[in-house]
Scaffold this motif. Structure first.
Motif: not given
Ligand SMILES: [Zn+2]
Ligand SMILES: [Zn+2]
Length: 161
Positions: A90-91, A70-72
């Motif tokens: 890995d965010y 959602d955050s892109g």
């Protein structure tokens, strides 16, 4: 007391790894993305510096697969190239930290969640342990992480600054 390293693997065993030290923090995430991606009620993630995850000799290298968020910001899930078990995430492609899927450890009970997050989408039949730290969405790291873990995080984030 838990003895380190902690050993883990994918389902087929082609990827074998060890965690050299305790993680900085452990999330039990009840978000809808984790539910969809695991097909289960939640994901248990141990946050640890990438260089503290060591692949055992002969292990295959996990391969990243990008997930939409959602955050892109990118979210790569690293999977065994043979059986496709998810091993870690890995965010935001920071590279220096990983979210290790705790249930891929040989002893998943060795790491207990420090916090439960995104409980707004927690399945109703999942009952949290009494006294569990739980958050509807996310939380403030500075308030919840132990000082040693905050120091570790600052040290590792400085590498990408
Ligand atoms: Zn495998
Ligand atoms: Zn999640």
């Amino acid at each position: 007391m838990t003895d380190y390293p902690l050993h883990g693997s994918c389902f087929c065993g082609a990827v074998r790894y060890r965690l050299e030290t305790p993680p900085m923090f452990v999330h039990c995430c009840h978000c809808t993305d984790c539910q969809k991606q695991t097909g289960s009620a939640f994901a248990i993630n141990a946050l640890i510096e990438t260089d503290r995850i060591v692949l055992e000799p002969g292990s295959l290298e996990p391969e990243p697969l990008e997930m939409k968020t959602d955050s892109g910001r990118p979210h790569d899930i690293y999977r065994c190239p043979k059986c496709l078990s998810a091993l870690w995430s890995d965010y935001s492609r920071r590279k220096v930290t990983r979210f290790v899927r705790v249930a891929t450890l040989d002893t998943p009970s060795a790491l207990v969640p420090d916090v439960h997050i995104f409980t707004r989408s927690k399945l109703a039949w999942v009952q949290l342990p009494p006294g569990a730290r739980a958050f509807e969405v996310y939380y403030d790291l500075e308030k919840e992480w132990p000082p040693e873990s905050l120091a570790r995080r600052r040290a590792v984030m400085a590498k990408i600054a």
